[in-house]
Design a protein around this motif. Structure first.
Motif, mmCIF file in Angstrom:
data_model
loop_
_atom_site.group_PDB
_atom_site.id
_atom_site.type_symbol
_atom_site.label_atom_id
_atom_site.label_comp_id
_atom_site.label_asym_id
_atom_site.label_seq_id
_atom_site.Cartn_x
_atom_site.Cartn_y
_atom_site.Cartn_z
ATOM 1 N N MET A 1 0.829 -1.226 -0.065
ATOM 2 C CA MET A 1 0.023 0.042 -0.021
ATOM 3 C C MET A 1 0.758 1.255 0.029
ATOM 4 N N ALA A 2 2.014 1.152 1.073
ATOM 5 C CA ALA A 2 2.868 2.401 0.996
ATOM 6 C C ALA A 2 3.454 2.622 -0.267
ATOM 7 N N ALA A 3 3.767 1.310 -1.038
ATOM 8 C CA ALA A 3 4.808 1.765 -2.158
ATOM 9 C C ALA A 3 4.088 2.724 -3.218
ATOM 10 N N GLY A 4 2.795 2.406 -3.372
ATOM 11 C CA GLY A 4 2.077 3.144 -4.436
ATOM 12 C C GLY A 4 2.060 4.541 -4.097
ATOM 13 N N TYR A 5 1.784 5.057 -2.906
ATOM 14 C CA TYR A 5 1.876 6.386 -2.473
ATOM 15 C C TYR A 5 3.130 7.009 -2.594
ATOM 16 N N LEU A 6 4.169 6.403 -2.120
ATOM 17 C CA LEU A 6 5.639 6.652 -2.189
ATOM 18 C C LEU A 6 6.062 6.859 -3.814
ATOM 19 N N GLU A 7 5.579 6.057 -4.427
ATOM 20 C CA GLU A 7 5.878 6.128 -5.939
ATOM 21 C C GLU A 7 5.209 7.550 -6.433
ATOM 22 N N ILE A 8 4.313 7.957 -6.080
ATOM 23 C CA ILE A 8 3.533 9.046 -6.427
ATOM 24 C C ILE A 8 4.445 10.510 -5.925
ATOM 25 N N LEU A 9 4.785 10.194 -4.489
ATOM 26 C CA LEU A 9 5.568 11.537 -3.851
ATOM 27 C C LEU A 9 6.703 11.403 -4.489
ATOM 28 N N ARG A 10 7.592 10.571 -5.025
ATOM 29 C CA ARG A 10 8.873 10.574 -5.402
ATOM 30 C C ARG A 10 8.977 11.125 -6.871
ATOM 31 N N ALA A 11 7.769 11.318 -7.521
ATOM 32 C CA ALA A 11 7.653 11.841 -8.769
ATOM 33 C C ALA A 11 8.246 13.332 -8.800
ATOM 34 N N ARG A 12 8.853 13.972 -9.705
ATOM 35 C CA ARG A 12 9.573 15.502 -9.473
ATOM 36 C C ARG A 12 8.148 16.144 -9.580
ATOM 37 N N HIS A 13 8.318 17.065 -8.470
ATOM 38 C CA HIS A 13 7.371 18.088 -8.172
ATOM 39 C C HIS A 13 6.255 17.667 -7.355
ATOM 40 N N ALA A 14 6.000 16.421 -7.309
ATOM 41 C CA ALA A 14 4.737 16.069 -6.753
ATOM 42 C C ALA A 14 4.532 16.342 -5.265
ATOM 43 N N ALA A 15 5.483 16.154 -4.534
ATOM 44 C CA ALA A 15 5.382 16.332 -2.903
ATOM 45 C C ALA A 15 5.251 17.783 -2.701
ATOM 46 N N ARG A 16 6.062 18.730 -3.629
ATOM 47 C CA ARG A 16 6.091 19.907 -3.375
ATOM 48 C C ARG A 16 4.594 20.850 -3.576
ATOM 49 N N LEU A 17 3.909 20.143 -4.836
ATOM 50 C CA LEU A 17 2.571 20.817 -5.357
ATOM 51 C C LEU A 17 1.491 20.200 -4.196
ATOM 52 N N LEU A 18 1.717 18.991 -3.478
ATOM 53 C CA LEU A 18 0.737 18.437 -2.624
ATOM 54 C C LEU A 18 0.870 19.215 -1.541
ATOM 55 N N ALA A 19 2.102 19.407 -0.741
ATOM 56 C CA ALA A 19 2.426 20.165 0.321
ATOM 57 C C ALA A 19 1.994 21.725 0.398
ATOM 58 N N LEU B 1 -3.199 19.726 -12.239
ATOM 59 C CA LEU B 1 -1.646 19.843 -12.570
ATOM 60 C C LEU B 1 -1.230 18.220 -12.705
ATOM 61 N N TRP B 2 -1.886 17.059 -12.035
ATOM 62 C CA TRP B 2 -1.635 15.798 -11.707
ATOM 63 C C TRP B 2 -1.219 15.356 -13.267
ATOM 64 N N PRO B 3 -1.934 15.339 -14.078
ATOM 65 C CA PRO B 3 -1.713 14.609 -15.216
ATOM 66 C C PRO B 3 -0.453 15.104 -15.867
ATOM 67 N N SER B 4 0.084 16.325 -15.548
ATOM 68 C CA SER B 4 1.339 16.936 -16.327
ATOM 69 C C SER B 4 2.407 16.541 -15.505
ATOM 70 N N VAL B 5 2.026 15.883 -14.207
ATOM 71 C CA VAL B 5 3.387 15.724 -13.170
ATOM 72 C C VAL B 5 3.510 14.213 -13.352
ATOM 73 N N LEU B 6 2.572 13.315 -13.281
ATOM 74 C CA LEU B 6 2.588 11.937 -13.384
ATOM 75 C C LEU B 6 2.686 11.393 -14.706
ATOM 76 N N ARG B 7 3.101 10.119 -14.917
ATOM 77 C CA ARG B 7 3.191 9.578 -16.332
ATOM 78 C C ARG B 7 2.345 8.623 -16.635
ATOM 79 N N ARG B 8 1.685 7.855 -15.780
ATOM 80 C CA ARG B 8 0.400 7.064 -16.053
ATOM 81 C C ARG B 8 -0.853 7.515 -15.598
ATOM 82 N N GLU B 9 -1.788 6.761 -16.243
ATOM 83 C CA GLU B 9 -3.224 7.006 -15.708
ATOM 84 C C GLU B 9 -3.310 6.501 -14.165
ATOM 85 N N ASP B 10 -3.041 5.525 -13.951
ATOM 86 C CA ASP B 10 -3.178 4.901 -12.835
ATOM 87 C C ASP B 10 -2.615 5.445 -11.545
ATOM 88 N N GLN B 11 -1.262 6.286 -11.920
ATOM 89 C CA GLN B 11 -0.849 7.069 -10.907
ATOM 90 C C GLN B 11 -1.840 8.473 -10.684
#
Length: 419
Positions: A1-19, A126-136
């Protein structure tokens, strides 16, 4: 479960945009309690505090889709940051002038609410421009819904902390200053500066010209009513079962249930049309409100309240996907902002409706309101199933050269006459 969320947060700019978005939304998340504490410190009545908070809420509901449309037309930095500054200025005038003169206080609340930046809708665009896949992107929507529950739990705690350390006036000023910094952190990021909505189809209704979106908004008006009414019914129950402490536990359990449900939902990759999945989730949401009618002791009631919250965040996360699928080309931020507004209005209506119901029939009848509202939301989704299916089939969340997730021209609109 944590792996999926960590994958999102490791994407460039994702953690910054969320925070940054969560920080920027702190003033909005804490406005009601901060205004009440400030008016009480000024010697005003709870009636006045409620009226000012209501004015802020109505202005906020009006401003979100209007500012969302401006974001779609002019981009995020040119709208989000100026709006955040004007909103903070309005709240600063209120904090410094107090309730004398009263018209200035009301005008300040209107400005602060009306110009609250649509950071929530902006992040989802913004999420679709930051993440690569639809499931992400779908996982990010679920994480977004969970983060909201955390923010609405932590926000009031920050208000009370600032009030205890300094004053209610300082709390208003500090929180709105933090909000401006959060908005600034978002809009100076490369994804926010680069994002452009696709060319719009010229229409005065904007995102509301989508029948599928209107159907979704109709359902979520009732979902908001369910949430708003349960808070009032919980107050009545707590009065007979231990007072404010029990009420606090009930509301904490409701948030915890939503947090757990949203976390589990986002950790799984779902197949099939989200429109059909939303009907199932809303059905479970309505069913889980029914055990509250039993009104057992405080401990058991706390557990039932947690159960009642489990399907809330999954419903919201699934709704985000559907908004993406149904928003007319070039209106994605506005469409997300309409969802925020509709949910807020629904919660206000639910609060207003549950009050007289509780006074007439007690807490038991009060807890019947969220169940009825959940059932009404399901009825709307079932009645509009063809509309949702017709406009949603085949749509995907994808990244285009314009960073727009809705790059395909929708067949029901002509491609000419763009705004």
């Amino acid at each position: 479960m944590a792996a999926g969320y960590l994958e999102i947060l490791r994407a460039r700019h994702a953690a910054r945009l969320l925070a940054g978005t969560l920080t920027g939304r702190l003033p909005n998340a804490t406005a009601a309690i901060a205004v009440v504490l400030f008016i009480r410190a000024e010697g005003g009545t709870y009636g006045l505090a409620g009226a000012l908070a209501a004015v802020y809420g109505v202005a906020n509901a009006v401003g979100q889709p209007l500012l969302g449309r401006l974001v779609d037309v002019h981009g995020q930095p040119r709208v989000q940051l100026p709006a955040a500054l004007v909103s903070a200025l309005g709240m600063a005038v209120f904090a410094l002038s107090g309730t004398d003169p009263l018209p200035v206080a009301y005008a300040s609340m209107v400005v602060a609410g009306l110009f609250t930046p649509p950071l929530e809708g902006g992040l989802r665009a913004l999420w679709p421009s930051v993440l690569r896949r639809e499931d992400q992107v779908h996982t990010a929507y679920a994480m977004d819904a969970v983060a909201q529950e955390v923010m609405f739990t932590v926000g009031p705690l920050l208000v009370t902390l600032f009030v205890s350390l300094w004053s209610a006036q300082a709390a208003l000023l500090i929180l709105n200053g933090i909000g401006v910094l959060g908005a600034l952190w978002v809009v100076v990021s490369p994804p926010s500066r680069a994002w452009r909505s696709a060319p719009r189809e010229a229409h005065w209704l904007g995102a509301l010209r989508s029948p599928g979106l209107l159907a979704l908004l109709g359902a979520f008006l009732f979902v908001g009513m369910a949430l708003g009414s349960i808070t009032v019914a919980a107050v009545s129950y707590a009065d007979d079962h231990g007072g404010d402490a029990v009420y606090g536990w009930l509301m904490a359990a409701l948030g915890l249930g939503a947090l757990v449900g949203g976390t589990v939902y986002g950790a799984r990759r779902w197949t099939g049309a989200p429109e059909r999945r939303l009907r199932v989730l809303v059905a479970f949401l309505a069913v889980c409100y029914l055990p509250l009618l039993l009104m057992p002791g405080a401990v058991a009631m706390t557990a039932l309240t947690a159960l009642a919250g489990v399907f809330l965040a999954p419903c919201i996360a699934c709704a985000f996907i559907i908004v993406d699928r149904h928003a007319p080309k070039g209106t994605v931020t506005e469409a997300f902002s309409w969802l925020v507004t509709t949910f807020t209005v629904g919660a206000s209506v639910g609060t207003g409706l549950a009050g007289p119901v509780v006074e007439w029939g007690g807490a038991g009848w009060g807890f019947a309101v969220p169940g009825a509202a959940g059932a009404a939301a399901l009825v709307v989704l079932l009645a509009t199933g063809r509309v949702l299916a017709a406009t949603g089939d085949g749509a995907v969340v994808a990244v285009s050269s314009e960073n727009d997730p809705n790059r395909a021209v929708e067949p029901r609109f002509s491609s000419g006459d763009r705004a």
